[in-house]
Each structure stands twice: as structure tokens, then as C-alpha cells.
Design a protein around this motif. Structure first.
Motif, PDB file in Angstrom:
ATOM      1  N   UNK A  13      55.308  69.762  47.430  1.00 59.58           N
ATOM      2  CA  UNK A  13      55.552  69.025  48.516  1.00 59.58           C
ATOM      3  C   UNK A  13      57.148  69.075  48.673  1.00 59.58           C
ATOM      4  N   UNK A  14      57.803  69.225  49.697  1.00 64.45           N
ATOM      5  CA  UNK A  14      59.195  69.218  50.270  1.00 64.45           C
ATOM      6  C   UNK A  14      59.358  68.288  51.337  1.00 64.45           C
ATOM      7  N   UNK A  15      60.229  67.403  50.848  1.00 66.81           N
ATOM      8  CA  UNK A  15      60.812  66.460  51.945  1.00 66.81           C
ATOM      9  C   UNK A  15      62.017  66.953  52.635  1.00 66.81           C
ATOM     10  N   UNK A  16      62.045  66.951  54.005  1.00 67.73           N
ATOM     11  CA  UNK A  16      63.347  67.248  54.670  1.00 67.73           C
ATOM     12  C   UNK A  16      63.478  65.930  55.062  1.00 67.73           C
ATOM     13  N   UNK A  17      64.927  65.529  54.877  1.00 70.46           N
ATOM     14  CA  UNK A  17      65.472  64.051  55.179  1.00 70.46           C
ATOM     15  C   UNK A  17      66.504  64.431  56.413  1.00 70.46           C
ATOM     16  N   UNK A  18      66.243  64.098  57.737  1.00 67.26           N
ATOM     17  CA  UNK A  18      66.941  64.483  58.881  1.00 67.26           C
ATOM     18  C   UNK A  18      67.849  63.379  59.123  1.00 67.26           C
ATOM     19  N   UNK A  19      69.141  63.672  59.143  1.00 70.68           N
ATOM     20  CA  UNK A  19      70.146  62.259  59.470  1.00 70.68           C
ATOM     21  C   UNK A  19      70.642  62.735  60.830  1.00 70.68           C
ATOM     22  N   UNK A  20      70.560  61.678  61.560  1.00 70.89           N
ATOM     23  CA  UNK A  20      70.905  61.819  62.922  1.00 70.89           C
ATOM     24  C   UNK A  20      72.094  60.586  63.361  1.00 70.89           C
ATOM     25  N   UNK A  21      73.234  60.892  64.027  1.00 76.02           N
ATOM     26  CA  UNK A  21      74.144  60.364  64.422  1.00 76.02           C
ATOM     27  C   UNK A  21      74.786  60.836  65.563  1.00 76.02           C
ATOM     28  N   UNK A  22      74.635  60.320  66.524  1.00 77.11           N
ATOM     29  CA  UNK A  22      75.106  60.821  67.941  1.00 77.11           C
ATOM     30  C   UNK A  22      75.041  62.479  68.018  1.00 77.11           C
ATOM     31  N   UNK A  23      73.930  62.897  67.632  1.00 83.92           N
ATOM     32  CA  UNK A  23      73.456  64.485  67.949  1.00 83.92           C
ATOM     33  C   UNK A  23      72.453  64.737  68.791  1.00 83.92           C
ATOM     34  N   UNK A  24      72.610  63.788  69.940  1.00 81.87           N
ATOM     35  CA  UNK A  24      71.655  64.083  70.971  1.00 81.87           C
ATOM     36  C   UNK A  24      71.620  65.272  71.569  1.00 81.87           C
ATOM     37  N   UNK A  25      72.962  65.934  71.504  1.00 79.12           N
ATOM     38  CA  UNK A  25      72.860  67.484  72.205  1.00 79.12           C
ATOM     39  C   UNK A  25      72.422  68.458  71.431  1.00 79.12           C
ATOM     40  N   UNK A  26      71.962  68.070  70.301  1.00 78.96           N
ATOM     41  CA  UNK A  26      71.702  69.381  69.415  1.00 78.96           C
ATOM     42  C   UNK A  26      70.154  68.899  68.603  1.00 78.96           C
ATOM     43  N   UNK A  27      69.777  67.588  68.956  1.00 76.80           N
ATOM     44  CA  UNK A  27      68.481  67.273  68.316  1.00 76.80           C
ATOM     45  C   UNK A  27      67.447  67.870  68.620  1.00 76.80           C
ATOM     46  N   UNK A  28      67.081  68.378  69.895  1.00 75.38           N
ATOM     47  CA  UNK A  28      65.914  69.032  70.062  1.00 75.38           C
ATOM     48  C   UNK A  28      65.571  70.212  69.323  1.00 75.38           C
ATOM     49  N   UNK A  29      66.938  70.910  69.020  1.00 72.76           N
ATOM     50  CA  UNK A  29      66.870  72.306  68.705  1.00 72.76           C
ATOM     51  C   UNK A  29      66.865  72.138  66.893  1.00 72.76           C
TER      52      UNK A  29
END
Length: 322
Positions: A5-21
Motif C-alpha cells: 500500500x502506498x499513501x499519497x499525502x496531498x497538501x493544499x494551501x491556496x492551490x485552487x488554480x492547480x488543484x484539479x490537475x
């Protein structure tokens, strides 16, 4: 045989412009045994709405929404404690994963001894619009790579210079457990993680570009050495930790080289208090040569020579630099 199992920890801070991609690239992985945790650290744009939209569409995503900003290190640690993967990817949601990123790094780990704790790779560089900017490493006509990647015991090398692109790393869970995660008192994690982990664990370089690192004005790496930025103070903390870990003359020389580098940049960006601290650390390490004694005097009297750094950047990179 069951894949780890691999855990991908996605850290978001004001990344709205890039989040979908970014999230699309996680969901497009060819490797199937994944656990995906998304942390939003109190974004002030519409990042939360975008993440919630993805959680509705893909219920397997685990969403941690912060009511207060904690910083990258603490946000990662929170998600890490909730994760269960044998391998971990720390993924900033302004970057992009290639579809076979996870599969190739897991395969690399499975062909390495258990003493290897990190696999890192080449990376493509992209701008705010996803236009290509080249690669993290430059290559000569003869195929020589710069900065030169190091494998196995990298402790002295990582003290001395930068040669790892942080978002390319896949980390064995045991490494992070032994370290207690990232140090939440720091403004950034990579240098501290490299120093502490490489004392006990080996690193492997996989010469494949498996992610896109986005370079934009708001990224943390572009703020280093700016006046008032906390990253330089964090670097001083990490150097103090490294002093306690150094075991031989080669490692001490590497540490001296690092302190000299950081002191020069601190001084030439008018971060005089931090430059003074670094020069004292250099004195403690018996690395204060004549030129750095001169730098001590210039720092003490706050002689402004910042134009030298701007000239260098104009000559070296074609712009004025930070």
C-alpha cells in the motif's frame, strides 16, 4: 503477490488554480493499491470547494479540513498519523504526478535492500500555465548530470549541497516513524528530513522524470532568503542538529561548506542577524577562514553589498534574482 500500500499525502494551501490537475494526476496512477489523503491548511481561495467536489466524486479520498493554519510540516504529520501505507509520497497540490510515478518507484524499492529508505528521481519543471521549463538536472553532451545525484550513504553530500528535487521522493514508512515525522517547529521540511534520515538510511536515485514540479512566485522555494522569511531561521536549526550528527572529518568539511554557503546568501540578501548566527556556527566548526572573517566584519556593520548578488544572478540566470 499483493502490492504494498502506498499513501499519497496531498497538501493544499491556496492551490485552487492547480488543484484539479494535481488531483487528476493522483487519480490517474496506474498503480492500484493507493491510499489518498488530502489536507487543506485553511486556504483562503476556493480550494476547499474543489476538494469537496472531488471527495463527492471519489469517496475513497480522505479529506482533512483545517480550521486554522498549521504549516506544511504539522499538516503532513497529521495526515501521516492517519495513513497506513508502507510507502509515503508527500505531494504538494501545485505539482503533477506522471501516471506511472508510483508503480516505478515501488518497483525500484522492491529491487533494493531494506536499508534503502528513499527513492528520488528526475523531475520536469513547469510554470504557472504548465508550460515546460526544462528539467531539474542539467545534462552535458557527454551525459553528465548536474547537480550530481548521490546514492547509498548520502549524509555528507546532503550536508554539502542540494541535489534532490523534494517532490520526487517516495519514502519508506519506517523512516518517518523512526524520525517522528517532520519537525513542526520548522518552516520547511526537506533539508531537515534529508539530514536526519540519511544518518541511518540509504537513498536511491532513479533516473526517470516521474513528476512535474511547478515553479511559480508563491511557491515556498521562491521565498528563501527574502527578508522576514522563516526558512533561513529553520536552516540554522537544522545545521545545529547536523552538528550533533557529524562523525568524521569528511562530514565536518561538508557541514562547513554548507554553513559558508548559507552565510554568504544570508549576508547578500541583508539577513544580517541570521548571517551573524551562521558565521558564529562556522567559527564553532573551525571553518572561519580569512574571507569569512571579513564577512563577519561586513555583517557586523551591515555593509550593503546586495548588488553583488544581483549582478551574479543577472550574469548566471539572466535576471536579478531574489
Amino acid at each position: 503477490m499483493t502490492k504494498p500500500l502506498v499513501s499519497i499525502i496531498c497538501l493544499s494551501y491556496n492551490h485552487a488554480a492547480f488543484l484539479r490537475q494535481a488531483l487528476d494526476s493522483v487519480l490517474a496512477q496506474t498503480y492500484q493499491n493507493l491510499e489518498v489523503l488530502v489536507v487543506d491548511d485553511l486556504s483562503t481561495d476556493n480550494s476547499v470547494q474543489i476538494i469537496e467536489e472531488y471527495v463527492q466524486r471519489f469517496p475513497r479520498l480522505k479529506f482533512i479540513k483545517h480550521a486554522q493554519n498549521t504549516g506544511n510540516c504539522a499538516a503532513f504529520n497529521e495526515a501521516f498519523r492517519l495513513s497506513t501505507g508502507e510507502f509515503i509520497i508527500d505531494f504538494a497540490t501545485d505539482d503533477v504526478l506522471h501516471p506511472d510515478r508510483v508503480a516505478r518507484q515501488v518497483d525500484a524499492f522492491q529491487h533494493l535492500p531494506a536499508t534503502y529508505g528513499v527513492v528520488y528521481t528526475e523531475a520536469e519543471l513547469i510554470d504557472e500555465t504548465s508550460a515546460p521549463l526544462g528539467f531539474f538536472y542539467t545534462r552535458s553532451a557527454a551525459g553528465q548530470i548536474s547537480p550530481t545525484p548521490v546514492e547509498g550513504d548520502i549524509f555528507a553530500a546532503v550536508l554539502e549541497r542540494y541535489f534532490i528535487c523534494p517532490p520526487t521522493m517516495m519514502i519508506r514508512r519506517q523512516v518517518l516513524e523512526e524520525l517522528g515525522g517532520y519537525d513542526p517547529t520548522l518552516a520547511y521540511e526537506d533539508f531537515d528530513f534529508w539530514v536526519r534520515s540519511s544518518r541511518q538510511w540509504q537513498y536511491h536515485f532513479l533516473d526517470q522524470a516521474l513528476c512535474q514540479r511547478r515553479v511559480h512566485p508563491h511557491s515556498l522555494s521562491r521565498k528563501v532568503y527574502q527578508k522576514g522569511d522563516r526558512q533561513l531561521a529553520s536552516t540554522i536549526q537544522v545545521i545545529r542538529k547536523a552538528q550533533r550528527l557529524v562523525k568524521n572529518g569528511r562530514e565536518q568539511e561538508a557541514l562547513q561548506t554548507r554553513i559558508q554557503y548559507e552565510a554568504r546568501h544570508a549576508y547578500l540578501t541583508a539577513n544580517y542577524p541570521e548571517a551573524a548566527q551562521l558565521l558564529q556556527l562556522l567559527r564553532d566548526e573551525d571553518g572561519l577562514t580569512g574571507s569569512y572573517r571579513l564577512l563577519e566584519v561586513l555583517t557586523k556593520h551591515r555593509v550593503p553589498l546586495q548588488f553583488l548578488r544581483r549582478w551574479y544572478h543577472r550574469w548566471r540566470y539572466g535576471h536579478t534574482g531574489a
